[in-house]
Design an enzyme around this catalytic site. Structure first.
Site, PDB file in Angstrom:
ATOM      1  N   HIS A 158     -10.855  -7.259  -1.603  1.00  0.00           N
ATOM      2  CA  HIS A 158      -9.596  -6.608  -2.007  1.00  0.00           C
ATOM      3  C   HIS A 158      -9.586  -5.112  -1.714  1.00  0.00           C
ATOM      4  O   HIS A 158      -8.564  -4.463  -1.886  1.00  0.00           O
ATOM      5  CB  HIS A 158      -9.345  -6.850  -3.501  1.00  0.00           C
ATOM      6  CG  HIS A 158      -8.952  -8.260  -3.797  1.00  0.00           C
ATOM      7  ND1 HIS A 158      -7.649  -8.669  -3.938  1.00  0.00           N
ATOM      8  CD2 HIS A 158      -9.698  -9.387  -3.933  1.00  0.00           C
ATOM      9  CE1 HIS A 158      -7.596  -9.969  -4.169  1.00  0.00           C
ATOM     10  NE2 HIS A 158      -8.851 -10.436  -4.175  1.00  0.00           N
ATOM     11  N   ASP A 366      -6.962   2.979   0.393  1.00  0.00           N
ATOM     12  CA  ASP A 366      -6.610   1.832  -0.445  1.00  0.00           C
ATOM     13  C   ASP A 366      -6.638   0.571   0.411  1.00  0.00           C
ATOM     14  O   ASP A 366      -6.162   0.596   1.556  1.00  0.00           O
ATOM     15  CB  ASP A 366      -5.180   2.030  -0.993  1.00  0.00           C
ATOM     16  CG  ASP A 366      -5.046   1.532  -2.427  1.00  0.00           C
ATOM     17  OD1 ASP A 366      -5.742   0.567  -2.778  1.00  0.00           O
ATOM     18  OD2 ASP A 366      -4.236   2.102  -3.174  1.00  0.00           O
TER      19      ASP A 366
HETATM   20  P1  ADQ Z   1      -5.737  -1.770  -7.443  1.00  0.00           P
HETATM   21  O1  ADQ Z   1      -6.664  -0.687  -7.027  1.00  0.00           O
HETATM   22  O2  ADQ Z   1      -5.661  -2.027  -8.875  1.00  0.00           O
HETATM   23  O3  ADQ Z   1      -6.052  -3.133  -6.676  1.00  0.00           O
HETATM   24  P2  ADQ Z   1      -2.869  -1.924  -6.492  1.00  0.00           P
HETATM   25  O4  ADQ Z   1      -2.860  -2.778  -5.293  1.00  0.00           O
HETATM   26  O5  ADQ Z   1      -1.912  -0.792  -6.390  1.00  0.00           O
HETATM   27  O6  ADQ Z   1      -4.290  -1.287  -6.836  1.00  0.00           O
HETATM   28  O7  ADQ Z   1      -2.480  -2.815  -7.735  1.00  0.00           O
HETATM   29  C1  ADQ Z   1      -2.274  -2.249  -8.982  1.00  0.00           C
HETATM   30  C2  ADQ Z   1      -1.432  -3.193  -9.830  1.00  0.00           C
HETATM   31  O8  ADQ Z   1      -1.460  -2.696 -11.164  1.00  0.00           O
HETATM   32  C3  ADQ Z   1       0.019  -3.235  -9.377  1.00  0.00           C
HETATM   33  O9  ADQ Z   1       0.509  -4.533  -9.477  1.00  0.00           O
HETATM   34  C4  ADQ Z   1       0.721  -2.308 -10.374  1.00  0.00           C
HETATM   35  O10 ADQ Z   1       2.046  -2.650 -10.682  1.00  0.00           O
HETATM   36  C5  ADQ Z   1      -0.144  -2.462 -11.606  1.00  0.00           C
HETATM   37  N1  ADQ Z   1      -0.076  -1.206 -12.367  1.00  0.00           N
HETATM   38  C6  ADQ Z   1      -0.550   0.012 -12.014  1.00  0.00           C
HETATM   39  N2  ADQ Z   1      -0.243   0.920 -12.957  1.00  0.00           N
HETATM   40  C7  ADQ Z   1       0.455   0.267 -13.899  1.00  0.00           C
HETATM   41  C8  ADQ Z   1       1.067   0.664 -15.124  1.00  0.00           C
HETATM   42  N3  ADQ Z   1       1.022   1.908 -15.565  1.00  0.00           N
HETATM   43  N4  ADQ Z   1       1.671  -0.294 -15.857  1.00  0.00           N
HETATM   44  C9  ADQ Z   1       1.735  -1.575 -15.417  1.00  0.00           C
HETATM   45  N5  ADQ Z   1       1.196  -2.000 -14.273  1.00  0.00           N
HETATM   46  C10 ADQ Z   1       0.562  -1.093 -13.526  1.00  0.00           C
HETATM   47  C11 ADQ Z   1      -7.047  -3.566  -5.729  1.00  0.00           C
HETATM   48  C12 ADQ Z   1      -7.158  -2.739  -4.447  1.00  0.00           C
HETATM   49  C13 ADQ Z   1      -5.818  -2.638  -3.754  1.00  0.00           C
HETATM   50  C14 ADQ Z   1      -5.254  -4.028  -3.488  1.00  0.00           C
HETATM   51  C15 ADQ Z   1      -5.313  -4.883  -4.754  1.00  0.00           C
HETATM   52  C16 ADQ Z   1      -4.969  -6.330  -4.455  1.00  0.00           C
HETATM   53  O11 ADQ Z   1      -7.676  -1.454  -4.733  1.00  0.00           O
HETATM   54  O12 ADQ Z   1      -5.908  -1.934  -2.523  1.00  0.00           O
HETATM   55  O13 ADQ Z   1      -3.909  -3.908  -3.064  1.00  0.00           O
HETATM   56  O14 ADQ Z   1      -6.606  -4.882  -5.347  1.00  0.00           O
HETATM   57  O15 ADQ Z   1      -5.782  -6.846  -3.447  1.00  0.00           O
END
Ligand code: ADQ
Length: 463
Positions: A158, A366
């Site tokens: 991921h 990311d």
């Molecule tokens: P993350 O590093 O956690 O995931 P991301 O892909 O942006 O990063 O996912 C974060 C999730 O958490 C999103 O669905 C977002 O809506 C939710 N989120 C963030 N802040 C929030 C808040 N304040 N309240 C509610 N929800 C919140 C890791 C990798 C990424 C990859 C994903 C999936 O680092 O690059 O995209 O896994 O593979």
């Protein structure tokens, strides 16, 4: 029918009604597991006494079996907080400066992977298909093979796969590379990650990609591929529509509704570039006097991994930075940076994305970044906001309608925010449509299906 077994560090458990927790990946995997009489195994989130023998607690909900194990504090410190989050996470995000190697933590990482293999083996049936997730569990297939497992095993990373010179700073990088050669399929978010992986094998002189989506390494032949993860696009679209009609929710937003809102949503993590974003927002305000008192940055950032020292330090830094901008530029009736350490529900998040004129998604690195995709899916088709996106997010390779920025360059980010705010409606609609077409076609269900159908055809062989 072959059962599907998913293994990940944490297991997103369903609520008391059996519904999966919010989040596209959990929903898509739950759907796939339900169809295939599936089982999801991982850490329970609970800590057990050092002396207690390891055990799996299984429970059923919504047609899926959950198999959970508690971990001892030493395991957590070494495997999770230690090697996974203080070595692999920073290195894979190209932050060699933040990596802290400790031999003991590396051995804790392997110990927990062995434990997972020991616990999983007795549950396996002959034709089960196993899907392992993320950097915590790279060695799991090798450990299962050692115990005689001949099932199909896929691995999905991921986070980004780093360039060779960066990976080679991990003292046991070769063991990690070798570990991946035990899978039948290894999947990445982007072609760039896959080519970095292949470059590591070539430089190490132990393998390379070969025709037809295969990789030959360490005397094994297995499949490798690119599977960009996505969101439940239709669900996010409809959540944002509902939020726009929800009077109670709109009343909550009333205080900021009169401003041009620029939104940032990220876990509090140094890879997300939150400090740099606040600095850029300050530059934007200083360079555009007419925006003073009219524009605000809404940065919604739940704390994460607070047991890791780098994350604790960052909590303090970001809060101070936001406070300084507010102290220097704010007025009695206007706060430029609304910095909130909270996790919000999906409907509320969708509503805030919809009301924000700019989605500012500027990670330093990311794997994908789902926030970028959620922001696009939540927009009003007739008057969409603009996504300003880091070129170093995996999502930048798909979302061509975004305004791409270099997150290390505050001037260019400041300029991009202003460009987004003045962009004419027809240009915004054109950009949004292109991105939305991609997200409708490539949603999280498609990601899941594509990976699993490739895994069903894959077979690791000696070559
Ligand atoms: P993350 O590093 O956690 O995931 P991301 O892909 O942006 O990063 O996912 C974060 C999730 O958490 C999103 O669905 C977002 O809506 C939710 N989120 C963030 N802040 C929030 C808040 N304040 N309240 C509610 N929800 C919140 C890791 C990798 C990424 C990859 C994903 C999936 O680092 O690059 O995209 O896994 O593979």
């Amino acid at each position: 029918m072959a059962r599907l077994i998913v293994v990940s560090n944490r297991v997103p458990l369903p609520d008391e009604h059996g519904s999966p927790p919010p989040g596209g990946m959990a929903i898509a995997l739950n759907a796939a597991l339900k169809k295939k009489d599936g089982l999801w195994m991982g850490w329970s989130g609970e800590v057990k006494g050092e002396e207690e023998p390891p055990a799996l607690i299984t429970r059923e909900a919504g047609g899926i079996t959950y198999a959970l194990t508690d971990l001892a504090q030493k395991d957590l410190d070494e495997y999770y907080n230690g090697f996974a989050n203080r070595v692999l996470w920073p290195i894979f995000h190209c932050r060699v400066d933040l990596a802290e190697y400790a031999r003991q933590e590396m051995s804790g990482y392997y110990r927990v992977n062995r434990l997972f293999a020991d616990l999983l083996m007795p549950l396996l049936q002959e034709d089960d298909v196993i899907w392992v997730h993320d950097y915590h569990l790279i060695p799991l297939a090798e450990e299962l093979r050692r115990r005689g497992c001949r099932n199909r095993i896929g691995f999905f990373l991921h986070i980004p796969w780093p360039p060779a010179d960066i990976l080679f700073t991990v003292p046991i990088y070769d063991t990690l590379l070798r570990g991946l050669s035990s899978y039948d399929l290894v999947g990445f978010h982007t072609g760039y990650d896959l080519s970095n992986f292949a470059e590591c094998l070539r430089r190490e002189g132990c393998g390379d990609l070969v025709e037809g989506g295969f990789c030959r390494a360490y005397g094994r032949l297995f499949r490798c591929g690119v599977f960009p993860i996505s969101i439940d696009t239709a669900e996010f679209e409809s959540l944002a529509d509902q939020a726009a009609r929800d009077e109670a929710l709109q009343e909550n937003y009333r205080r900021i509704a009169g401003y041009d809102v620029v939104i940032g949503v990220d876990r509090l993590d140094y890879s997300k570039g939150i400090d740099q974003r606040i600095v850029a927002f300050r530059r934007f305000l200083q360079a555009n006097d007419h925006r003073i008192g009219k524009t605000l940055l809404l940065q919604i950032t739940p704390k994460s991994r607070s047991e890791v020292p780098e994350y604790l330090a960052m909590q303090k830094d970001v809060a101070e930075l936001a406070g300084r901008v507010n102290g220097d530029l704010g007025t009695i009736d206007w706060v430029p940076v609304h910095y909130i350490n909270q996790s919000l529900g999906r409907p509320e998040l969708a509503g805030l994305y919809r009301m924000a004129r700019v989605g500012l998604v500027t990670p330093l690195r990311d794997g994908m970044n789902l926030v970028a995709k959620e922001y696009v899916a939540a927009q009003n088709p007739h008057d969409p906001g603009v996504l300003v996106l880091s070129r170093f997010a995996g999502a930048a390779r798909e979302l061509e309608g975004a305004v791409l920025v270099n997150p290390y360059d505050p001037e260019s980010m400041a300029h991009a925010i202003e460009r987004a705010l003045v962009m004419p409606q027809d240009a915004r609609i054109e950009r949004w449509r292109a991105m939305m077409a991609r997200l409708r076609e490539h949603d999280v269900y498609r990601w899941c299906d594509d990976f699993l159908s490739c895994l069903h055809q894959a077979q690791n062989t000696a070559r």
